[in-house]
Write a protein that holds these residues in place. Structure first.
Motif, mmCIF file in Angstrom:
data_model
loop_
_atom_site.group_PDB
_atom_site.id
_atom_site.type_symbol
_atom_site.label_atom_id
_atom_site.label_comp_id
_atom_site.label_asym_id
_atom_site.label_seq_id
_atom_site.Cartn_x
_atom_site.Cartn_y
_atom_site.Cartn_z
ATOM 1 N N ILE A 1 0.838 -1.201 0.000
ATOM 2 C CA ILE A 1 0.000 0.000 0.000
ATOM 3 C C ILE A 1 0.873 1.251 0.000
ATOM 4 N N LEU B 1 1.403 7.133 -6.649
ATOM 5 C CA LEU B 1 0.449 8.222 -6.831
ATOM 6 C C LEU B 1 1.093 9.559 -6.500
ATOM 7 N N HIS C 1 -2.667 9.842 -0.742
ATOM 8 C CA HIS C 1 -3.344 9.001 0.233
ATOM 9 C C HIS C 1 -4.857 9.033 0.000
ATOM 10 N N HIS D 1 -9.631 2.442 -3.688
ATOM 11 C CA HIS D 1 -9.963 1.188 -3.009
ATOM 12 C C HIS D 1 -11.401 1.196 -2.510
ATOM 13 N N GLU E 1 1.950 1.901 -3.482
ATOM 14 C CA GLU E 1 0.875 2.481 -4.300
ATOM 15 C C GLU E 1 0.782 3.985 -4.069
ATOM 16 N N ILE E 2 0.832 4.337 -2.795
ATOM 17 C CA ILE E 2 0.696 5.754 -2.465
ATOM 18 C C ILE E 2 1.912 6.538 -2.964
ATOM 19 N N ALA F 1 -5.719 7.067 -3.194
ATOM 20 C CA ALA F 1 -5.652 5.621 -2.964
ATOM 21 C C ALA F 1 -6.879 5.159 -2.191
#
Lengths: 205, 205
Positions: free
Chosen positions: A133, A140, A164, A171, A136-137, A167
């Motif tokens: 995670i 981004l 944040h 999700h 992913e952030i 993301a």
DNA sequence: CTCAACCTATCTACGAGTAGGTGAGCAATG
DNA sequence: CATTGCTCACCTACTCGTAGATAGGTTGAG
């Protein structure tokens, strides 16, 4: 079907092992890590549970492999992006596409599902989920930085916070839309969020 | 220990039953519906599993009760809001507070967790989860409508879509922040999203 | 002959759910 | 007003199924 010539390091046979991880990934995105058993995968692949234990002694090992593969894909995509100096808006679309395919299939992203199941996961998996995670952030965040620098996004505040939030929205949209609104609702939600949060400047018509 | 004088309609004892549902709700928000067993609740309350089966023959019954209670709370809050003609921005904050307390406790909202587990839930529960999420979005949607009409929100597009996006962001923020960033990250995320999506006009300083 | 990659067979555990019993409380009745 | 009977809320003691994991045998390719 299988393009691996095993010419590289080692990693033994890899075909069955690969298939197991593939099957497990599909299950996790649909029913979660606790929602499937070795028996499910075994019957799908025409194997026995013992055979899967041969490749992955404990279920947690399978879980870790799953996450690591996902993480590696992410890193590779990230490297690819940097190498090609891809357009930030296209990057953003690419990342959304991952969630989009998950939503289309009525499942969730691996990372999202595991985040929901977090408290029930073995310690080793928890750490991997965290880093996944986090990655992913980071993606981004760097996309936003780059996009703002290139004038492709309009965004005042802190980029990490926006990353944040994005993301979370991605999700969340996958999760919510699969019980209400379906794939169409998912697309509208993320379009709206992306539009509002980072105001992408489309190339032109 | 037991303050119920059963002077009202019926609903039998209700104290133990209540406690069971309470305990179950705590568990679900932390480890999910499939993450706890009757034995867990039984030991917490000093009962046996059989006793819980007495109140809830099948686990699905407990699950349905759980959702129904949550749904009822939502409806009551909604009615309260309409009765008092509460300020839309305050309404929005109130709804966020639910997610906020979940995030603070390191868990998830009931609806969010059940949405993630959706595919593994008994049919009866699935339907309830759908209506629960639907209700949340309706609340958000009507709050947005009202807020825009009263000039408390700035929002161009479709209100229902925005409501869907907000619900997604809320649930996603709870889910993501509990594995990365914690409660602080949660708060920043939703502040940012609310700010960007519906631009609340604060009363003043 | 060896070893990877399977297999059969089995173990242990735990979880949901059931069967049937116990005792407290209350209600009607002879 | 004591006895009978019923029900509620809980218990003990199971059954049954399934899941993760293990032990040890088989096979086939190099």
């Amino acid at each position: 079907m299988n393009t691996a010539h095993n010419s590289s390091t080692r990693q033994q046979n890899s075909s069955t092992r690969q298939q197991i991880v593939d099957a497990a990934e599909r299950r996790v995105t649909q029913v979660g890590f606790n929602g499937f058993s070795y028996a499910d995968i075994a019957s799908e692949l025409g194997l026995t549970t013992a055979s899967i234990h041969y490749h992955f002694p404990a279920k947690a090992d399978l879980g870790v492999s799953l996450i690591e593969r996902c993480e590696q894909r992410l890193r590779e995509a990230l490297a690819q992006v940097h190498r090609l100096d891809e357009d930030p808006v296209a990057q953003m679309r690419r990342l959304c596409a991952v969630s989009d395919s998950a939503a289309r299939a009525g499942g969730m992203c691996l990372s999202g599902m595991l985040a929901a199941e977090f408290a029930t996961l073995p310690r080793h998996m928890q750490e991997r989920v965290r880093t996944l995670i986090h990655l992913e952030i980071q993606w981004l965040s760097s996309t936003l930085h780059e996009g703002v620098a290139k004038g492709r996004f309009v965004l005042k505040g802190d980029k990490t916070e926006a990353a944040h939030a994005l993301a979370s929205a991605l999700h969340g949209a996958v999760m919510v839309s699969r019980v209400h609104g379906g794939h169409e609702a998912f697309k509208r939600s993320i379009d709206l969020i992306i539009e509002q949060v980072c105001q992408p400047v489309e190339s032109e018509a």
